[in-house]
Structures are given as structure tokens and as C-alpha cells.
Design a protein around this motif. Structure first.
Motif, mmCIF file in Angstrom:
data_model
loop_
_atom_site.group_PDB
_atom_site.id
_atom_site.type_symbol
_atom_site.label_atom_id
_atom_site.label_comp_id
_atom_site.label_asym_id
_atom_site.label_seq_id
_atom_site.Cartn_x
_atom_site.Cartn_y
_atom_site.Cartn_z
ATOM 1 N N GLY A 259 103.776 26.044 114.852
ATOM 2 C CA GLY A 259 104.148 27.378 115.275
ATOM 3 C C GLY A 259 103.731 27.586 116.714
ATOM 4 N N ILE A 260 104.540 28.325 117.456
ATOM 5 C CA ILE A 260 104.194 28.700 118.830
ATOM 6 C C ILE A 260 104.131 30.211 118.908
ATOM 7 C CG2 ILE A 260 104.900 28.710 121.240
ATOM 8 C CD1 ILE A 260 106.217 26.092 120.908
ATOM 9 N N VAL A 261 103.010 30.719 119.350
ATOM 10 C CA VAL A 261 102.850 32.137 119.626
ATOM 11 C C VAL A 261 102.290 32.253 121.041
ATOM 12 C CG1 VAL A 261 101.614 34.249 119.049
ATOM 13 C CG2 VAL A 261 102.498 32.796 117.226
ATOM 14 N N TRP A 262 103.094 32.778 121.943
ATOM 15 C CA TRP A 262 102.725 32.915 123.354
ATOM 16 C C TRP A 262 102.327 31.550 123.900
ATOM 17 C CZ3 TRP A 262 97.771 35.044 125.917
ATOM 18 C CH2 TRP A 262 98.031 35.404 127.246
ATOM 19 N N ASN A 263 101.050 31.360 124.281
ATOM 20 C CA ASN A 263 100.581 30.094 124.846
ATOM 21 C C ASN A 263 99.840 29.235 123.829
ATOM 22 O OD1 ASN A 263 101.455 30.754 127.533
ATOM 23 N ND2 ASN A 263 99.691 32.118 127.684
ATOM 24 N N PHE A 264 99.969 29.587 122.565
ATOM 25 C CA PHE A 264 99.218 28.902 121.513
ATOM 26 C C PHE A 264 100.150 28.074 120.638
ATOM 27 C CE2 PHE A 264 96.989 33.185 121.902
ATOM 28 C CZ PHE A 264 96.087 32.733 122.851
ATOM 29 N N VAL A 265 99.698 26.878 120.257
ATOM 30 C CA VAL A 265 100.432 26.011 119.341
ATOM 31 C C VAL A 265 99.484 25.590 118.235
ATOM 32 C CG1 VAL A 265 101.611 23.788 119.071
ATOM 33 C CG2 VAL A 265 102.022 25.177 121.115
ATOM 34 N N SER A 266 99.939 25.669 116.979
ATOM 35 C CA SER A 266 99.080 25.273 115.867
ATOM 36 C C SER A 266 99.905 24.990 114.624
ATOM 37 C CB SER A 266 98.048 26.371 115.563
ATOM 38 O OG SER A 266 97.202 25.987 114.489
ATOM 39 N N SER A 267 99.314 24.217 113.719
ATOM 40 C CA SER A 267 99.922 23.992 112.407
ATOM 41 C C SER A 267 99.506 25.075 111.419
ATOM 42 C CB SER A 267 99.498 22.616 111.874
ATOM 43 O OG SER A 267 98.087 22.532 111.776
ATOM 44 N N SER A 268 98.666 26.025 111.872
ATOM 45 C CA SER A 268 98.125 27.064 110.997
ATOM 46 C C SER A 268 98.448 28.454 111.530
ATOM 47 C CB SER A 268 96.602 26.904 110.883
ATOM 48 O OG SER A 268 95.992 28.060 110.379
ATOM 49 N N ALA A 269 99.069 29.287 110.695
ATOM 50 C CA ALA A 269 99.363 30.665 111.079
ATOM 51 C C ALA A 269 98.079 31.459 111.289
ATOM 52 C CB ALA A 269 100.231 31.334 110.016
ATOM 53 N N GLU A 270 97.073 31.176 110.461
ATOM 54 C CA GLU A 270 95.785 31.868 110.590
ATOM 55 C C GLU A 270 95.113 31.536 111.914
ATOM 56 O OE1 GLU A 270 97.169 31.775 106.589
ATOM 57 O OE2 GLU A 270 96.713 30.083 107.934
ATOM 58 N N ARG A 271 95.242 30.273 112.342
ATOM 59 C CA ARG A 271 94.623 29.861 113.606
ATOM 60 C C ARG A 271 95.314 30.523 114.797
ATOM 61 N NH1 ARG A 271 91.978 29.523 117.272
ATOM 62 N NH2 ARG A 271 90.968 27.707 118.249
ATOM 63 N N LEU A 272 96.620 30.679 114.711
ATOM 64 C CA LEU A 272 97.350 31.366 115.767
ATOM 65 C C LEU A 272 96.921 32.832 115.869
ATOM 66 C CD1 LEU A 272 100.901 29.879 115.138
ATOM 67 C CD2 LEU A 272 99.454 29.435 117.132
ATOM 68 N N GLN A 273 96.729 33.461 114.724
ATOM 69 C CA GLN A 273 96.287 34.858 114.713
ATOM 70 C C GLN A 273 94.883 34.984 115.291
ATOM 71 O OE1 GLN A 273 98.084 37.557 114.032
ATOM 72 N NE2 GLN A 273 96.298 38.805 114.605
ATOM 73 N N GLN A 274 94.023 34.033 114.952
ATOM 74 C CA GLN A 274 92.665 34.047 115.487
ATOM 75 C C GLN A 274 92.668 33.891 117.004
ATOM 76 O OE1 GLN A 274 89.971 31.014 113.920
ATOM 77 N NE2 GLN A 274 88.741 31.126 115.798
ATOM 78 N N ALA A 275 93.525 33.006 117.511
ATOM 79 C CA ALA A 275 93.600 32.795 118.959
ATOM 80 C C ALA A 275 94.052 34.065 119.669
ATOM 81 C CB ALA A 275 94.548 31.640 119.263
ATOM 82 N N LYS A 276 95.034 34.755 119.095
ATOM 83 C CA LYS A 276 95.483 36.014 119.674
ATOM 84 C C LYS A 276 94.333 37.014 119.751
ATOM 85 C CE LYS A 276 99.149 37.839 117.881
ATOM 86 N NZ LYS A 276 100.111 38.257 116.819
ATOM 87 N N GLU A 277 93.577 37.140 118.654
ATOM 88 C CA GLU A 277 92.476 38.104 118.614
ATOM 89 C C GLU A 277 91.354 37.686 119.570
ATOM 90 O OE1 GLU A 277 90.799 41.650 117.559
ATOM 91 O OE2 GLU A 277 92.807 40.885 117.091
ATOM 92 N N ASP A 278 91.095 36.392 119.636
ATOM 93 C CA ASP A 278 90.045 35.902 120.543
ATOM 94 C C ASP A 278 90.377 36.214 121.995
ATOM 95 O OD1 ASP A 278 88.515 34.954 118.470
ATOM 96 O OD2 ASP A 278 89.139 32.857 118.693
#
Length: 307
Positions: A259-278
């Protein structure tokens, strides 16, 4: 049913990049991800920057922003950029060199035109890619590598020069520390030159940077086209005109969806959400000497994962 001639063709699809203006008529062309194709091997993002000429006193200013789960690959044809990151790296990049930044569990960087370069008119033309990291390395420690042009291996032939930027191709290996089976090469062809591109990897593509590329029965293609090849198909590249320049890229398929969210790439949706919050809470490390940053944009909906 496909015709016999279609079965012999090597080209799977042609992607015309989306163009956006970052201001001052500085254009970026995004070939990956696209609606037609999201990934080629580990490559999940490909942007062409420029070509552009900045007036004296002007330049590029990409303020500090974060990444996870990927490596950024910056390669210039013309001009110069100054890279700074949260590891304390301060590294100018010039044509023919490569900046490889492994984000892993999290890194922040900026990319700017240096003050001394702004003292006169300056040009900028290059490609930036993101390479997704294997799942076993998504949370690795962040790192940065810079390789000068003379350290990158070159395959040469009649009217052909192919510089191996990252990975392995044409029997040569780049010193850049990749974490997956992949290749990335800068190929220049003179008038009449021909190059056989073997099917070394399951997923391969050609990005036309300059000139017109002839692929025989598959047709001819102008600059600003990403040509994705069919699996297992070799192809012969030929220069139509005085010269052509292309980037060859690809590798083995990724070990699962990303998954790609903004500047983040991960195999985990939870990890992408954590990166956004961080990033929203400014829990990422800072770039020494930088006080600006790019705020988290409004990102509606859930991330879409694709193979």
C-alpha cells in the motif's frame, strides 16, 4: 484469441505519465504508480523531474518529509541537488551519480538547490524512483548510500553505453546496497545503435528519457513513455534519430501486496496509519539544521493495496 503477430510482441502496455506543475513551470511526470500498472518488480514510484531551467536566485525546495518501507533512488542527467536527512547526511548529487536512501522504519529528508548554485541560472533534469523493501526489511534501520559515477559499472558496445545504477544486469553489479533482486540502468544509444534486452527478470520496463526508441514490430516511442514488457520476453532496442536515452528497470515480483499512502509504503495497513500519526505528531527524527517541514495532507479513505 490473440493473433500470431500479437503473440510475438514483447510490449505489454505503454504508460503516459501524469504531468503536474510544482510551481515556476517546474514539471514532474509521474509514470508509476498509474491506473494501468502500479509496480514493476520492486519499483512502486517513478517521477521525471524537469528538464527545467531556474532563474538566478531560484531553485527547488522540497522541505523535510518522511518515508517508511522503501528506498528512494535519485539520479540526475543535468544540474545538482543537495540532499539532507535525519541521519545527518549532507550530500550533493550531480549527473551520473546515485543517491540511495533506505527509509526502513523511518527517515526524513529534504532536497534543495544549494545556495551557491542559486547564484546564477541553473538547470535540473532527473529521475526519482521508490523501491519497495522486502517484508523482512521493511523495518530495517534507515541508511544512506552515495555512489560516484566512476564507481558504477558500464557496459559498452558499438554506439551504446549502459551504466548499471543499481542491482545486476548485463553481467555487471552496481555497488549500491539493494535488498532485493532488481536492476536499474541508464542507457544511451547513438544513431543506428541496437541493444538486445534479455528477459533476465520476471518484470521489466523501459522509460524513454530522450529521443525516439524503436522496438521493431512493437513500434516507436517518443520521450516520456514507460514501456512495460511482457514476462519472459526479450526485445531489441534501436535508436531512431541522432540519439536516444532510456532507463531500464525491473526485478522479481514483490513478496506480497503493498500500500502507498503519501510518502509511505508498507505491506501493513496498520503500519501506514501509524506512520501518518507519527508524522502528524512530529515523532519522526528531525533533519539537522532544518526547521521547515511538509505537513501531512488530508488523506481520505483506506489505503489500497496492489500487487
Amino acid at each position: 484469441m490473440a493473433s500470431h503477430s500479437d503473440a510475438n510482441k514483447a510490449l505489454d502496455l505503454v504508460i503516459i505519465p501524469r504531468t503536474s506543475d510544482l510551481g515556476d513551470n517546474f514539471e514532474v511526470r509521474r509514470a508509476l504508480p498509474s491506473k494501468q500498472r502500479r509496480m514493476v518488480g520492486p519499483f512502486v514510484f517513478l517521477d521525471q523531474m524537469g528538464p527545467h531551467v531556474f532563474s538566478s536566485g531560484d531553485g527547488l525546495d522540497v522541505r523535510p518529509h518522511p518515508h517508511i518501507g522503501l528506498a528512494t533512488v535519485t539520479y540526475l542527467f543535468d544540474g545538482e541537488l543537495l540532499h539532507r536527512d535525519s541521519l545527518g547526511t549532507v550530500q550533493p548529487i550531480r549527473p551520473g551519480e546515485v543517491n540511495w536512501m533506505t527509509a526502513g522504519r523511518g527517515i526524513v529528508h529534504s532536497e534543495r538547490t544549494a545556495p551557491e548554485v542559486r547564484q546564477q541560472a541553473s538547470s535540473l533534469f532527473g529521475i526519482q524512483c521508490w523501491v519497495a523493501l522486502p517484508q523482512t526489511h521493511e523495518e530495517t534501520e534507515p541508511s544512506f548510500a552515495h555512489e560516484e559515477m566512476h564507481k558504477l559499472p558500464v557496459e559498452e558496445g558499438e554506439g551504446i553505453s549502459a551504466r548499471i545504477i543499481a542491482g545486476r544486469f548485463f553481467g555487471k553489479a552496481s555497488p549500491v546496497p539493494t535488498l532485493s533482486e532488481m536492476f536499474y540502468a541508464d542507457v544511451q544509444l547513438q544513431a543506428g545503435a541496437r541493444l538486445s534486452l534479455p528477459a533476465e527478470y520476471a518484470e521489466q520496463a523501459i522509460y524513454v528519457v530522450d529521443g525516439t526508441l524503436d522496438l521493431g514490430s512493437d513500434g516507436s516511442f517518443e520521450a516520456g513513455r514507460l514501456l512495460v514488457l511482457k514476462p519472459g520476453k526479450s526485445v531489441t532496442l534501436a535508436c531512431r534519430g541522432a540519439r536516444a536515452r532510456v532507463m531500464l528497470l525491473g526485478g522479481e515480483p514483490m513478496d506480497g501486496p503493498r500500500g502507498i499512502v503519501w510518502n509511505f509504503v508498507s505491506s501493513s495497513a496498520e503500519r501506514l496509519q501509524q506512520a501518518k500519526e507519527d508524522w502528524k505528531q512530529q515523532r519522526f527524527p528531525k533533519v539537522p539544521g532544518e526547521v521547515e517541514f511538509i505537513p501531512l495532507p488530508d488523506i481520505p479513505g483506506k489505503p489500497v493495496f496492489y500487487p
